[in-house]
Structure formats: structure tokens, C-alpha cells
Design a protein around this motif. Structure first.
Motif, PDB file in Angstrom:
ATOM      1  N   ALA A  26     -19.687  42.848  72.792  1.00 22.78           N
ATOM      2  CA  ALA A  26     -19.894  43.238  71.488  1.00 22.78           C
ATOM      3  C   ALA A  26     -19.598  44.874  71.812  1.00 22.78           C
ATOM      4  O   ALA A  26     -19.393  45.472  70.665  1.00 22.78           O
ATOM      5  CB  ALA A  26     -21.213  43.258  72.065  1.00 22.78           C
ATOM      6  N   ALA A  27     -20.246  45.950  72.470  1.00 18.44           N
ATOM      7  CA  ALA A  27     -20.424  47.278  72.844  1.00 18.44           C
ATOM      8  C   ALA A  27     -18.603  47.790  72.346  1.00 18.44           C
ATOM      9  O   ALA A  27     -18.327  48.671  71.740  1.00 18.44           O
ATOM     10  CB  ALA A  27     -21.371  47.727  74.050  1.00 18.44           C
ATOM     11  N   LEU A  28     -17.586  46.802  73.257  1.00 16.89           N
ATOM     12  CA  LEU A  28     -16.188  47.389  72.471  1.00 16.89           C
ATOM     13  C   LEU A  28     -15.282  46.597  71.516  1.00 16.89           C
ATOM     14  O   LEU A  28     -14.347  46.722  71.295  1.00 16.89           O
ATOM     15  CB  LEU A  28     -15.420  46.952  73.811  1.00 16.89           C
ATOM     16  CG  LEU A  28     -15.480  47.443  75.084  1.00 16.89           C
ATOM     17  CD1 LEU A  28     -15.407  46.676  76.690  1.00 16.89           C
ATOM     18  CD2 LEU A  28     -15.531  48.499  75.102  1.00 16.89           C
ATOM     19  N   MET A  29     -16.444  46.008  70.777  1.00 15.47           N
ATOM     20  CA  MET A  29     -16.251  45.134  69.626  1.00 15.47           C
ATOM     21  C   MET A  29     -15.458  46.296  68.649  1.00 15.47           C
ATOM     22  O   MET A  29     -14.219  46.352  67.790  1.00 15.47           O
ATOM     23  CB  MET A  29     -16.753  44.855  68.952  1.00 15.47           C
ATOM     24  CG  MET A  29     -17.205  43.395  69.077  1.00 15.47           C
ATOM     25  SD  MET A  29     -15.650  42.477  68.985  1.00 15.47           S
ATOM     26  CE  MET A  29     -15.766  40.757  70.615  1.00 15.47           C
ATOM     27  N   ASN A  30     -16.023  47.762  68.465  1.00 14.32           N
ATOM     28  CA  ASN A  30     -15.589  48.335  67.385  1.00 14.32           C
ATOM     29  C   ASN A  30     -14.451  49.298  67.653  1.00 14.32           C
ATOM     30  O   ASN A  30     -14.141  50.266  67.165  1.00 14.32           O
ATOM     31  CB  ASN A  30     -17.111  48.879  67.038  1.00 14.32           C
ATOM     32  CG  ASN A  30     -17.876  48.140  65.781  1.00 14.32           C
ATOM     33  OD1 ASN A  30     -17.202  47.035  65.218  1.00 14.32           O
ATOM     34  ND2 ASN A  30     -19.350  48.383  66.036  1.00 14.32           N
ATOM     35  N   GLY A  31     -13.922  49.560  69.119  1.00 18.59           N
ATOM     36  CA  GLY A  31     -13.121  50.448  69.342  1.00 18.59           C
ATOM     37  C   GLY A  31     -13.133  50.427  70.924  1.00 18.59           C
ATOM     38  O   GLY A  31     -14.458  50.432  71.698  1.00 18.59           O
ATOM     39  N   PRO A  32     -12.892  51.344  71.469  1.00 19.80           N
ATOM     40  CA  PRO A  32     -13.051  51.687  72.813  1.00 19.80           C
ATOM     41  C   PRO A  32     -13.724  52.212  73.622  1.00 19.80           C
ATOM     42  O   PRO A  32     -13.920  53.069  72.707  1.00 19.80           O
ATOM     43  CB  PRO A  32     -11.395  52.608  73.250  1.00 19.80           C
ATOM     44  CG  PRO A  32     -10.680  52.669  71.960  1.00 19.80           C
ATOM     45  CD  PRO A  32     -11.420  51.995  70.946  1.00 19.80           C
ATOM     46  N   GLY A  33     -13.961  52.740  74.761  1.00 17.42           N
ATOM     47  CA  GLY A  33     -15.081  53.362  75.337  1.00 17.42           C
ATOM     48  C   GLY A  33     -14.494  53.944  76.753  1.00 17.42           C
ATOM     49  O   GLY A  33     -13.738  53.032  77.447  1.00 17.42           O
ATOM     50  N   HIS A  34     -15.645  55.366  76.861  1.00 18.02           N
ATOM     51  CA  HIS A  34     -15.648  56.006  78.418  1.00 18.02           C
ATOM     52  C   HIS A  34     -16.915  54.692  78.408  1.00 18.02           C
ATOM     53  O   HIS A  34     -17.667  54.528  78.302  1.00 18.02           O
ATOM     54  CB  HIS A  34     -15.524  57.270  78.145  1.00 18.02           C
ATOM     55  CG  HIS A  34     -14.023  57.716  77.894  1.00 18.02           C
ATOM     56  ND1 HIS A  34     -14.522  57.624  76.496  1.00 18.02           N
ATOM     57  CD2 HIS A  34     -13.436  57.982  78.011  1.00 18.02           C
ATOM     58  CE1 HIS A  34     -13.262  58.999  76.264  1.00 18.02           C
ATOM     59  NE2 HIS A  34     -12.614  58.567  77.573  1.00 18.02           N
ATOM     60  N   PHE A  35     -17.208  54.591  80.354  1.00 17.90           N
ATOM     61  CA  PHE A  35     -17.955  54.003  81.297  1.00 17.90           C
ATOM     62  C   PHE A  35     -19.057  54.832  80.867  1.00 17.90           C
ATOM     63  O   PHE A  35     -19.845  54.083  80.029  1.00 17.90           O
ATOM     64  CB  PHE A  35     -17.769  54.495  82.558  1.00 17.90           C
ATOM     65  CG  PHE A  35     -18.170  53.956  83.835  1.00 17.90           C
ATOM     66  CD1 PHE A  35     -18.002  52.518  84.675  1.00 17.90           C
ATOM     67  CD2 PHE A  35     -19.925  54.172  83.676  1.00 17.90           C
ATOM     68  CE1 PHE A  35     -18.451  52.241  84.947  1.00 17.90           C
ATOM     69  CE2 PHE A  35     -20.387  53.477  84.713  1.00 17.90           C
ATOM     70  CZ  PHE A  35     -20.449  52.322  84.913  1.00 17.90           C
ATOM     71  N   ALA A  36     -19.351  56.061  80.607  1.00 15.33           N
ATOM     72  CA  ALA A  36     -20.854  56.516  80.525  1.00 15.33           C
ATOM     73  C   ALA A  36     -20.623  56.282  78.483  1.00 15.33           C
ATOM     74  O   ALA A  36     -22.220  56.354  78.986  1.00 15.33           O
ATOM     75  CB  ALA A  36     -20.779  58.532  79.955  1.00 15.33           C
ATOM     76  N   GLN A  37     -20.209  56.330  77.659  1.00 11.51           N
ATOM     77  CA  GLN A  37     -20.370  55.306  76.316  1.00 11.51           C
ATOM     78  C   GLN A  37     -20.759  53.764  76.426  1.00 11.51           C
ATOM     79  O   GLN A  37     -22.093  53.596  75.775  1.00 11.51           O
ATOM     80  CB  GLN A  37     -19.371  55.787  75.584  1.00 11.51           C
ATOM     81  CG  GLN A  37     -19.294  56.975  75.084  1.00 11.51           C
ATOM     82  CD  GLN A  37     -17.655  57.053  74.321  1.00 11.51           C
ATOM     83  OE1 GLN A  37     -16.833  56.347  74.955  1.00 11.51           O
ATOM     84  NE2 GLN A  37     -17.215  57.696  74.006  1.00 11.51           N
ATOM     85  N   LEU A  38     -20.203  53.180  77.562  1.00  9.11           N
ATOM     86  CA  LEU A  38     -20.631  51.598  77.750  1.00  9.11           C
ATOM     87  C   LEU A  38     -21.959  51.610  78.144  1.00  9.11           C
ATOM     88  O   LEU A  38     -22.660  50.883  77.605  1.00  9.11           O
ATOM     89  CB  LEU A  38     -19.834  50.980  78.060  1.00  9.11           C
ATOM     90  CG  LEU A  38     -17.886  51.347  77.749  1.00  9.11           C
ATOM     91  CD1 LEU A  38     -17.454  50.028  78.710  1.00  9.11           C
ATOM     92  CD2 LEU A  38     -18.739  49.457  76.324  1.00  9.11           C
ATOM     93  N   ARG A  39     -22.322  52.603  79.534  1.00  5.37           N
ATOM     94  CA  ARG A  39     -23.628  52.776  79.673  1.00  5.37           C
ATOM     95  C   ARG A  39     -24.522  53.094  79.268  1.00  5.37           C
ATOM     96  O   ARG A  39     -26.079  52.419  78.903  1.00  5.37           O
ATOM     97  CB  ARG A  39     -23.786  54.138  81.204  1.00  5.37           C
ATOM     98  CG  ARG A  39     -25.114  53.825  81.538  1.00  5.37           C
ATOM     99  CD  ARG A  39     -24.387  53.552  83.179  1.00  5.37           C
ATOM    100  NE  ARG A  39     -26.224  52.797  83.474  1.00  5.37           N
ATOM    101  CZ  ARG A  39     -26.978  54.173  84.256  1.00  5.37           C
ATOM    102  NH1 ARG A  39     -26.268  55.314  84.524  1.00  5.37           N
ATOM    103  NH2 ARG A  39     -28.358  53.481  84.420  1.00  5.37           N
ATOM    104  N   ARG A  40     -24.583  53.735  77.277  1.00  8.24           N
ATOM    105  CA  ARG A  40     -26.026  53.635  76.528  1.00  8.24           C
ATOM    106  C   ARG A  40     -25.624  53.174  76.057  1.00  8.24           C
ATOM    107  O   ARG A  40     -26.563  52.684  75.321  1.00  8.24           O
ATOM    108  CB  ARG A  40     -25.036  55.099  76.347  1.00  8.24           C
ATOM    109  CG  ARG A  40     -25.421  56.820  77.164  1.00  8.24           C
ATOM    110  CD  ARG A  40     -25.171  58.200  76.431  1.00  8.24           C
ATOM    111  NE  ARG A  40     -24.075  57.705  75.399  1.00  8.24           N
ATOM    112  CZ  ARG A  40     -23.176  58.949  76.162  1.00  8.24           C
ATOM    113  NH1 ARG A  40     -23.102  58.838  77.492  1.00  8.24           N
ATOM    114  NH2 ARG A  40     -22.275  58.832  75.908  1.00  8.24           N
TER     115      ARG A  40
END
Length: 115
Positions: A26-40
Motif C-alpha cells: 500500500a505504501a508503494l501504491m503512489n510511486g517509488p520510495g527509498h528504504f527510509a521513506q518506507l520505514r517512516r
């Protein structure tokens, strides 16, 4: 009459039944993210668990891992076409939860399923 779930249903819940997996998707549904962004974006997940889940999702072909040359060296994650294809199902599950699950109380049992 109670019946055994179909194999597709079993495979879906073997994946989505793992803690954090659905939230990472779900966190990646709106586009890519870096590891730290995903952790937050997924509060409460440890770095180790996030790393393990991302590795698993990449192995299943749902997430693509891209190393961005540095310095600093950065890694980004994005959904593949197969990963993006789960969006309608997650949206429907979200809609169902909004209608049938009270916040903080878990599932409400519909009248027709009560003893």
C-alpha cells in the motif's frame, strides 16, 4: 456448508497474511520510495523486517529494487506491473474495512454469522 478455500485464495493469504506485507504494498501504491521513506510510511516495522519483506516481494516479482549510484548510494523500491495489479483488491479491502470494521475494535461480526 464450509468448504476448503481455493488454491489462489490460499496463496493470497499466505502472502498478505504476513505481517507488514500489505502495508508495504500500500505504501508503494503512489510511486517509488527509498528504504527510509518506507520505514517512516509503515510505523512500527523494524529495519530487518522491512528488508526481509522487500526481499521477499522482489523475489515474487511484485517489487523492483533499483540501486542509485552515489555517493551516497541509495536504493529505491517500486511496484512492478504485477505489484500494481493488486491495487483494486487493496482498495476494495479498504472500503470493506471502512464499512465493517470499527476503528480500534477489530471485526464486528455481522448478524447473519452470530450464534
Amino acid at each position: 456448508m464450509c468448504t476448503e478455500p481455493e488454491s489462489g485464495m490460499t496463496r493470497v493469504f499466505q502472502l498478505l497474511g504476513k505481517r507488514w506485507t500489505g502495508l508495504i504494498l500500500a505504501a508503494l501504491m503512489n510511486g517509488p520510495g527509498h528504504f527510509a521513506q518506507l520505514r517512516r510510511a509503515v510505523p512500527g516495522i523494524s529495519e530487518r523486517m522491512l528488508s526481509d519483506r522487500l526481499t521477499e516481494l522482489a523475489g515474487l516479482g511484485l517489487v523492483r529494487r533499483t540501486v542509485e549510484e552515489g555517493p551516497p548510494l541509495r536504493v529505491s523500491y517500486e511496484l512492478t506491473d504485477a505489484g500494481r495489479a493488486i491495487r483494486p483488491a487493496l482498495v476494495e479491502l479498504t472500503n470493506w474495512a471502512e464499512e465493517h470494521l470499527r476503528v480500534g475494535e477489530g471485526a464486528r461480526c455481522p448478524e447473519e454469522f452470530r450464534d
